[in-house]
Design a protein around this motif. Sequence first.
Motif, PDB file in Angstrom:
ATOM      1  N   GLU A  93       0.858  -1.178   0.000  1.00  0.00           N
ATOM      2  CA  GLU A  93       0.000   0.000   0.000  1.00  0.00           C
ATOM      3  C   GLU A  93       0.904   1.241   0.000  1.00  0.00           C
ATOM      4  OE1 GLU A  93      -4.096   1.327   2.269  1.00  0.00           O
ATOM      5  OE2 GLU A  93      -2.843  -0.202   3.149  1.00  0.00           O
ATOM      6  N   PRO A  94       1.219   1.779  -1.198  1.00  0.00           N
ATOM      7  CA  PRO A  94       2.151   2.898  -1.270  1.00  0.00           C
ATOM      8  C   PRO A  94       1.623   4.171  -0.609  1.00  0.00           C
ATOM      9  CG  PRO A  94       1.223   2.441  -3.429  1.00  0.00           C
ATOM     10  CD  PRO A  94       0.769   1.355  -2.509  1.00  0.00           C
ATOM     11  N   ARG A  95       0.320   4.287  -0.533  1.00  0.00           N
ATOM     12  CA  ARG A  95      -0.301   5.397   0.199  1.00  0.00           C
ATOM     13  C   ARG A  95      -1.706   4.946   0.596  1.00  0.00           C
ATOM     14  NH1 ARG A  95      -4.226   7.674  -2.783  1.00  0.00           N
ATOM     15  NH2 ARG A  95      -4.067   7.612  -5.042  1.00  0.00           N
ATOM     16  N   THR A  96      -2.280   5.627   1.540  1.00  0.00           N
ATOM     17  CA  THR A  96      -3.630   5.291   1.966  1.00  0.00           C
ATOM     18  C   THR A  96      -4.579   5.421   0.782  1.00  0.00           C
ATOM     19  OG1 THR A  96      -3.156   6.108   4.174  1.00  0.00           O
ATOM     20  CG2 THR A  96      -5.473   5.884   3.582  1.00  0.00           C
ATOM     21  N   GLY A  97      -5.391   4.410   0.573  1.00  0.00           N
ATOM     22  CA  GLY A  97      -6.361   4.442  -0.510  1.00  0.00           C
ATOM     23  C   GLY A  97      -5.834   3.942  -1.839  1.00  0.00           C
ATOM     24  N   ALA A  98      -4.625   3.382  -1.860  1.00  0.00           N
ATOM     25  CA  ALA A  98      -4.063   2.810  -3.088  1.00  0.00           C
ATOM     26  C   ALA A  98      -3.337   1.522  -2.720  1.00  0.00           C
ATOM     27  CB  ALA A  98      -3.102   3.774  -3.757  1.00  0.00           C
ATOM     28  N   VAL A  99      -3.585   0.488  -3.501  1.00  0.00           N
ATOM     29  CA  VAL A  99      -2.919  -0.788  -3.261  1.00  0.00           C
ATOM     30  C   VAL A  99      -2.349  -1.287  -4.585  1.00  0.00           C
ATOM     31  CG1 VAL A  99      -5.045  -2.138  -3.530  1.00  0.00           C
ATOM     32  CG2 VAL A  99      -3.170  -3.099  -2.264  1.00  0.00           C
ATOM     33  N   GLU A 100      -1.143  -1.816  -4.520  1.00  0.00           N
ATOM     34  CA  GLU A 100      -0.498  -2.389  -5.694  1.00  0.00           C
ATOM     35  C   GLU A 100      -0.194  -3.843  -5.389  1.00  0.00           C
ATOM     36  OE1 GLU A 100       2.808   0.205  -6.469  1.00  0.00           O
ATOM     37  OE2 GLU A 100       1.491   1.740  -7.321  1.00  0.00           O
ATOM     38  N   ARG A 118      -3.083  -2.193  -9.875  1.00  0.00           N
ATOM     39  CA  ARG A 118      -3.229  -1.119  -8.897  1.00  0.00           C
ATOM     40  C   ARG A 118      -4.710  -0.880  -8.697  1.00  0.00           C
ATOM     41  NH1 ARG A 118      -0.222   3.470  -6.885  1.00  0.00           N
ATOM     42  NH2 ARG A 118      -1.630   5.154  -6.309  1.00  0.00           N
ATOM     43  N   LEU A 119      -5.110  -0.821  -7.440  1.00  0.00           N
ATOM     44  CA  LEU A 119      -6.482  -0.498  -7.074  1.00  0.00           C
ATOM     45  C   LEU A 119      -6.465   0.795  -6.267  1.00  0.00           C
ATOM     46  CD1 LEU A 119      -7.609  -3.999  -5.724  1.00  0.00           C
ATOM     47  CD2 LEU A 119      -7.945  -3.109  -8.024  1.00  0.00           C
ATOM     48  N   GLU A 120      -7.482   1.613  -6.463  1.00  0.00           N
ATOM     49  CA  GLU A 120      -7.615   2.844  -5.685  1.00  0.00           C
ATOM     50  C   GLU A 120      -9.001   2.905  -5.064  1.00  0.00           C
ATOM     51  OE1 GLU A 120      -6.387   6.342  -7.795  1.00  0.00           O
ATOM     52  OE2 GLU A 120      -4.463   5.440  -8.351  1.00  0.00           O
ATOM     53  N   HIS A 121      -9.041   3.416  -3.843  1.00  0.00           N
ATOM     54  CA  HIS A 121     -10.292   3.519  -3.103  1.00  0.00           C
ATOM     55  C   HIS A 121     -10.940   4.870  -3.409  1.00  0.00           C
ATOM     56  CE1 HIS A 121     -12.884   3.708   0.537  1.00  0.00           C
ATOM     57  NE2 HIS A 121     -13.012   2.431   0.226  1.00  0.00           N
TER      58      HIS A 121
END
Length: 134
Positions: A93-100, A118-121
Amino acid sequence: PTPAGPGRRASCPPPAALATATPEATRAAHRFVRTFLEILNGYRPPGQLRPLSDPAAASAVAAELTRAAQRVGPVRRRSTRPSVQLRRLRVCEPRTGAVEAAVVVAGPAGSSWAMALRLEHRRGSWFCTTLQVL
């Protein structure tokens, strides 16, 4: 960190992007990959990937699904054993609300390949913004 001296580099702590993802982000990555594999195995129709994709990236995600499907070949819809199976899923999770995630799958006849996604919230849901079948 250790001090830098002649012939030595200073060691730095690992970047936050390498840290373990939150449970919610990890579940989102697993859910997306599971749906993707169920489509490849013929258990779901391809259209079920569209609501999980960012509208701006939906056509690119669908194109990657098509590329993956070409590796698998024709699907036997009544088969109880999936022809494509998850081997490994690594999530950060490179930043909150994004997952790779990096994914390794095993296909028919012992073939295997990798995927990156990559998924983003956004708006209360996780959406795929990038998918690449390698």
